[in-house]
Design a protein around this motif. Sequence first.
Motif, PDB file in Angstrom:
ATOM      1  N   SER A 182       0.823  -1.218   0.000  1.00  0.00           N
ATOM      2  CA  SER A 182       0.000   0.000   0.000  1.00  0.00           C
ATOM      3  C   SER A 182       0.854   1.265   0.000  1.00  0.00           C
ATOM      4  O   SER A 182       0.427   2.319  -0.489  1.00  0.00           O
ATOM      5  CB  SER A 182      -0.932   0.016   1.212  1.00  0.00           C
ATOM      6  OG  SER A 182      -0.194   0.126   2.419  1.00  0.00           O
ATOM      7  N   TYR A 209       0.314   4.585  -2.188  1.00  0.00           N
ATOM      8  CA  TYR A 209       0.217   5.816  -1.408  1.00  0.00           C
ATOM      9  C   TYR A 209       1.185   6.878  -1.946  1.00  0.00           C
ATOM     10  O   TYR A 209       0.804   8.032  -2.166  1.00  0.00           O
ATOM     11  CB  TYR A 209       0.531   5.485   0.049  1.00  0.00           C
ATOM     12  CG  TYR A 209       0.548   6.641   1.019  1.00  0.00           C
ATOM     13  CD1 TYR A 209      -0.624   7.140   1.559  1.00  0.00           C
ATOM     14  CD2 TYR A 209       1.761   7.208   1.426  1.00  0.00           C
ATOM     15  CE1 TYR A 209      -0.610   8.183   2.479  1.00  0.00           C
ATOM     16  CE2 TYR A 209       1.793   8.246   2.340  1.00  0.00           C
ATOM     17  CZ  TYR A 209       0.602   8.741   2.860  1.00  0.00           C
ATOM     18  OH  TYR A 209       0.634   9.772   3.780  1.00  0.00           O
ATOM     19  N   CYS A 235      -5.110  10.391  -0.275  1.00  0.00           N
ATOM     20  CA  CYS A 235      -4.991   8.941  -0.437  1.00  0.00           C
ATOM     21  C   CYS A 235      -4.696   8.310   0.927  1.00  0.00           C
ATOM     22  O   CYS A 235      -3.745   8.701   1.612  1.00  0.00           O
ATOM     23  CB  CYS A 235      -3.876   8.608  -1.412  1.00  0.00           C
ATOM     24  SG  CYS A 235      -3.572   6.829  -1.591  1.00  0.00           S
ATOM     25  N   ARG A 291      -3.718   5.293   3.746  1.00  0.00           N
ATOM     26  CA  ARG A 291      -2.650   4.276   3.876  1.00  0.00           C
ATOM     27  C   ARG A 291      -3.326   2.948   4.188  1.00  0.00           C
ATOM     28  O   ARG A 291      -4.100   2.851   5.140  1.00  0.00           O
ATOM     29  CB  ARG A 291      -1.706   4.701   5.006  1.00  0.00           C
ATOM     30  CG  ARG A 291      -0.435   3.885   5.116  1.00  0.00           C
ATOM     31  CD  ARG A 291       0.524   4.229   3.973  1.00  0.00           C
ATOM     32  NE  ARG A 291       1.885   3.806   4.286  1.00  0.00           N
ATOM     33  CZ  ARG A 291       2.350   2.571   4.095  1.00  0.00           C
ATOM     34  NH1 ARG A 291       1.566   1.629   3.603  1.00  0.00           N
ATOM     35  NH2 ARG A 291       3.607   2.285   4.388  1.00  0.00           N
ATOM     36  N   GLN A 333      -7.774   2.155   0.508  1.00  0.00           N
ATOM     37  CA  GLN A 333      -7.513   2.610  -0.855  1.00  0.00           C
ATOM     38  C   GLN A 333      -8.537   2.040  -1.852  1.00  0.00           C
ATOM     39  O   GLN A 333      -8.874   2.693  -2.845  1.00  0.00           O
ATOM     40  CB  GLN A 333      -6.091   2.213  -1.267  1.00  0.00           C
ATOM     41  CG  GLN A 333      -5.016   3.005  -0.542  1.00  0.00           C
ATOM     42  CD  GLN A 333      -3.622   2.431  -0.764  1.00  0.00           C
ATOM     43  OE1 GLN A 333      -3.452   1.340  -1.319  1.00  0.00           O
ATOM     44  NE2 GLN A 333      -2.602   3.167  -0.300  1.00  0.00           N
ATOM     45  N   SER A 334      -9.042   0.856  -1.576  1.00  0.00           N
ATOM     46  CA  SER A 334     -10.012   0.237  -2.485  1.00  0.00           C
ATOM     47  C   SER A 334     -11.375   0.925  -2.419  1.00  0.00           C
ATOM     48  O   SER A 334     -12.253   0.635  -3.229  1.00  0.00           O
ATOM     49  CB  SER A 334     -10.182  -1.253  -2.152  1.00  0.00           C
ATOM     50  OG  SER A 334     -10.825  -1.431  -0.898  1.00  0.00           O
ATOM     51  N   MET A 392     -11.584   4.461  -2.301  1.00  0.00           N
ATOM     52  CA  MET A 392     -11.360   5.885  -2.524  1.00  0.00           C
ATOM     53  C   MET A 392     -11.853   6.408  -3.871  1.00  0.00           C
ATOM     54  O   MET A 392     -11.643   7.578  -4.203  1.00  0.00           O
ATOM     55  CB  MET A 392      -9.870   6.224  -2.369  1.00  0.00           C
ATOM     56  CG  MET A 392      -8.954   5.601  -3.392  1.00  0.00           C
ATOM     57  SD  MET A 392      -7.225   6.127  -3.195  1.00  0.00           S
ATOM     58  CE  MET A 392      -7.316   7.859  -3.663  1.00  0.00           C
ATOM     59  N   LEU A 412      -6.746   1.982 -10.089  1.00  0.00           N
ATOM     60  CA  LEU A 412      -6.161   1.088  -9.103  1.00  0.00           C
ATOM     61  C   LEU A 412      -6.846  -0.262  -9.254  1.00  0.00           C
ATOM     62  O   LEU A 412      -8.017  -0.340  -9.648  1.00  0.00           O
ATOM     63  CB  LEU A 412      -6.382   1.627  -7.685  1.00  0.00           C
ATOM     64  CG  LEU A 412      -5.899   3.060  -7.411  1.00  0.00           C
ATOM     65  CD1 LEU A 412      -6.146   3.419  -5.941  1.00  0.00           C
ATOM     66  CD2 LEU A 412      -4.431   3.230  -7.774  1.00  0.00           C
TER      67      LEU A 412
END
Length: 206
Positions: free
Chosen positions: A114, A118, A129, A131, A136-137, A139, A153
């Motif tokens: 990650s 990041y 973004c 951490r 993140q999945s 965002m 992503l």
Amino acid sequence: MKNNIILILVVTVISIAVIIISVTVSLGGHSDEETSGDESSTTSMTTSRTEPDIEPVVITTEPQPPQSESPVEHEDTSETVASEAENIIALAQSLIGTEFADGGETPASGFDNSGFIYYVLRENGYITCPRGVAAQSRMGAVKEYDELVPGDLVFFSESGTSAEFGGIYAGEGVMIACLMPGTQVRKVDITTSYYTSNFYCGVGII
């Protein structure tokens, strides 16, 4: 007696002459007045015949329609998206070969999975973004496997309950990622059965 008669005749002649002169002068004055009156009348008639009636000219300014502003030139959205995607992929590719480091998030210290995502996103202006791959999945806009485009992503999960690892999609079935200890940032073919069967989601961030 004779003298008296002559005197009377002279006086009579003079009187007649005076009367004639007075009458002549009187008639001449009237003639001038009549002539003057005729001339005035003629002039007036001539003026009335030759001078047209002049109406006042009124100059009006018609309201002009508002001038339309020059259209604002907006940057083509598709070009902007392509440019951002290129920048993200270019930075990811420039980091290929960087060693995996648990908790790492810079080229100097190395990256974990990650931490790599990041760093690349924050360097491209995505300062919010998070951490961690699970965060993140979430965002951006969720995508299916066949909807992926360069700059997205992409995340995978063996459990299927949440994202467990991921990378940056570079197009043509390839992602750039730093997956596990003992590896480096590299290109990964995600068209193999392992990745297609463990695909969790794609995320559009642009």
